[in-house]
Write a protein that holds these residues in place. Structure first.
Motif, mmCIF file in Angstrom:
data_model
loop_
_atom_site.group_PDB
_atom_site.id
_atom_site.type_symbol
_atom_site.label_atom_id
_atom_site.label_comp_id
_atom_site.label_asym_id
_atom_site.label_seq_id
_atom_site.Cartn_x
_atom_site.Cartn_y
_atom_site.Cartn_z
ATOM 1 N N GLU A 1 15.120 0.527 -4.043
ATOM 2 C CA GLU A 1 13.700 0.775 -4.260
ATOM 3 C C GLU A 1 12.870 0.400 -3.033
ATOM 4 O O GLU A 1 11.874 1.068 -2.732
ATOM 5 C CB GLU A 1 13.216 -0.012 -5.477
ATOM 6 C CG GLU A 1 13.802 0.479 -6.792
ATOM 7 C CD GLU A 1 13.317 -0.333 -7.972
ATOM 8 O OE1 GLU A 1 12.587 -1.326 -7.725
ATOM 9 O OE2 GLU A 1 13.651 0.019 -9.114
ATOM 10 N N ALA A 2 13.270 -0.667 -2.347
ATOM 11 C CA ALA A 2 12.533 -1.066 -1.145
ATOM 12 C C ALA A 2 12.633 0.009 -0.053
ATOM 13 O O ALA A 2 11.642 0.308 0.623
ATOM 14 C CB ALA A 2 13.069 -2.404 -0.624
ATOM 15 N N VAL A 3 13.820 0.588 0.105
ATOM 16 C CA VAL A 3 13.990 1.636 1.113
ATOM 17 C C VAL A 3 13.165 2.872 0.750
ATOM 18 O O VAL A 3 12.474 3.468 1.597
ATOM 19 C CB VAL A 3 15.485 2.001 1.258
ATOM 20 C CG1 VAL A 3 15.648 3.231 2.143
ATOM 21 C CG2 VAL A 3 16.261 0.822 1.834
ATOM 22 N N GLY B 1 10.045 8.461 -9.319
ATOM 23 C CA GLY B 1 9.214 7.598 -10.156
ATOM 24 C C GLY B 1 7.907 7.184 -9.528
ATOM 25 O O GLY B 1 7.266 6.235 -10.006
ATOM 26 N N MET B 2 7.462 7.882 -8.504
ATOM 27 C CA MET B 2 6.186 7.533 -7.890
ATOM 28 C C MET B 2 5.037 8.112 -8.710
ATOM 29 O O MET B 2 5.114 9.246 -9.173
ATOM 30 C CB MET B 2 6.120 8.056 -6.452
ATOM 31 C CG MET B 2 4.907 7.539 -5.682
ATOM 32 S SD MET B 2 4.762 8.266 -4.037
ATOM 33 C CE MET B 2 4.096 9.891 -4.450
ATOM 34 N N ARG C 1 6.546 -1.388 -8.575
ATOM 35 C CA ARG C 1 6.274 -1.826 -7.204
ATOM 36 C C ARG C 1 5.057 -1.073 -6.661
ATOM 37 O O ARG C 1 5.064 0.159 -6.582
ATOM 38 C CB ARG C 1 7.492 -1.564 -6.323
ATOM 39 C CG ARG C 1 7.315 -2.023 -4.870
ATOM 40 C CD ARG C 1 8.447 -1.463 -4.024
ATOM 41 N NE ARG C 1 9.722 -1.995 -4.452
ATOM 42 C CZ ARG C 1 10.273 -3.092 -3.957
ATOM 43 N NH1 ARG C 1 9.648 -3.771 -2.993
ATOM 44 N NH2 ARG C 1 11.437 -3.521 -4.397
ATOM 45 N N LEU C 2 4.024 -1.808 -6.294
ATOM 46 C CA LEU C 2 2.828 -1.193 -5.714
ATOM 47 C C LEU C 2 3.082 -0.878 -4.246
ATOM 48 O O LEU C 2 3.419 -1.758 -3.460
ATOM 49 C CB LEU C 2 1.638 -2.136 -5.854
ATOM 50 C CG LEU C 2 0.300 -1.616 -5.310
ATOM 51 C CD1 LEU C 2 -0.175 -0.411 -6.134
ATOM 52 C CD2 LEU C 2 -0.765 -2.717 -5.320
ATOM 53 N N ILE C 3 2.893 0.404 -3.904
ATOM 54 C CA ILE C 3 3.087 0.817 -2.516
ATOM 55 C C ILE C 3 1.780 0.720 -1.743
ATOM 56 O O ILE C 3 1.744 0.238 -0.611
ATOM 57 C CB ILE C 3 3.649 2.253 -2.459
ATOM 58 C CG1 ILE C 3 5.014 2.289 -3.161
ATOM 59 C CG2 ILE C 3 3.766 2.727 -1.024
ATOM 60 C CD1 ILE C 3 5.618 3.671 -3.220
ATOM 61 N N ARG C 4 0.708 1.191 -2.380
ATOM 62 C CA ARG C 4 -0.608 1.097 -1.742
ATOM 63 C C ARG C 4 -1.669 0.972 -2.831
ATOM 64 O O ARG C 4 -1.653 1.717 -3.807
ATOM 65 C CB ARG C 4 -0.883 2.328 -0.878
ATOM 66 C CG ARG C 4 -2.172 2.239 -0.088
ATOM 67 C CD ARG C 4 -2.404 3.483 0.751
ATOM 68 N NE ARG C 4 -2.766 4.645 -0.064
ATOM 69 C CZ ARG C 4 -2.973 5.869 0.428
ATOM 70 N NH1 ARG C 4 -2.819 6.084 1.724
ATOM 71 N NH2 ARG C 4 -3.303 6.861 -0.361
ATOM 72 N N ALA C 5 -2.574 0.017 -2.656
ATOM 73 C CA ALA C 5 -3.656 -0.161 -3.627
ATOM 74 C C ALA C 5 -4.676 0.969 -3.464
ATOM 75 O O ALA C 5 -4.904 1.481 -2.363
ATOM 76 C CB ALA C 5 -4.327 -1.514 -3.421
ATOM 77 N N ALA C 6 -5.301 1.346 -4.585
ATOM 78 C CA ALA C 6 -6.323 2.399 -4.554
ATOM 79 C C ALA C 6 -7.650 1.809 -4.051
ATOM 80 O O ALA C 6 -8.055 0.718 -4.486
ATOM 81 C CB ALA C 6 -6.493 3.004 -5.932
#
Length: 218
Positions: free
Chosen positions: A112-114, A159-160, A204-209
């Protein structure tokens, strides 16, 4: 005096024998015999009077284990040994299971990190496609629209999903407030506008809105 210490003895044949039992030798003046000899004679006499030594079997209090008792003791020791090895095997199996679980969990987290890092690097492309769509540049059937469709479909399969929608309750863990606007229409902080959408991969949050927020009016 000498006559009193000497005694005549007669042997069975009738002949007289002279026995000198005086402790002091009249010729040398020394005491006949020794203390060590007398002590040895006394110990020997005591041993003879005590009788033969008792064997270990005849000593009182010595247990005499039978064959049945020995068999029972061996069987009990064998049962204890088997139980111990079973317990060790169960612990080893549990440790192996926990190890496999940790390895699988770490493997999934690394995967998931990759994926998250790859998606994070492509977010500027997604933002450009969103802007193009708002300006009407992604008309259906155009090459750019097909590219956007495939790219978004690939992200969806992993799953994004987007974070931050108009009217949602503001969550500082998911949203970044760029502007705060007091409003009498809300009782809690509420998203008034989405300036830049956020994205998350599962939990897992990739980028906050980045959003504008309506705050309750005082």
């Amino acid at each position: 005096m000498a006559d009193q210490q000497n005694h005549d003895e007669t042997d069975p044949k009738g002949e007289s024998k002279f026995s000198d039992k005086r402790r002091i030798d009249p010729e040398t003046g020394e005491v006949r015999g020794s203390a060590g000899g007398e002590k040895a004679e006394a110990e020997e006499a005591s041993a003879d009077s005590a009788g033969p030594a008792a064997s270990p079997e005849d000593r009182p209090g010595t247990p005499d284990a039978t064959d049945e008792e020995l068999v029972e003791l061996l069987a009990e020791a064998e049962r204890d040994l088997v139980a111990e090895y079973r317990d060790r095997a169960a612990r080893a199996e549990a440790e192996l299971k926990n190890f496999r679980t940790r390895v699988e969990r770490d493997r999934q987290a690394n995967r998931e990190a990759v994926i998250a890092e790859v998606i994070r690097s492509l977010l500027p492309v997604i933002d450009d496609l969103d802007r193009a769509e708002k300006h009407g540049d992604l008309t259906e059937g155009t090459p750019l629209a097909l590219i956007a469709q495939k790219l978004r479909g690939g992200f969806d399969r992993h799953g994004m999903h987007r974070v931050g929608e108009l009217g949602e309750v503001f969550d500082p863990k998911l949203h970044e407030a760029i502007v705060q606007i007091p409003s009498a229409d809300v009782e809690v902080n509420t998203i008034a506008d989405v300036i830049e959408p956020g994205y998350a991969l599962g939990d897992r949050l990739i980028r906050a809105a980045k959003v504008a927020v309506h705050t309750p009016q005082q």
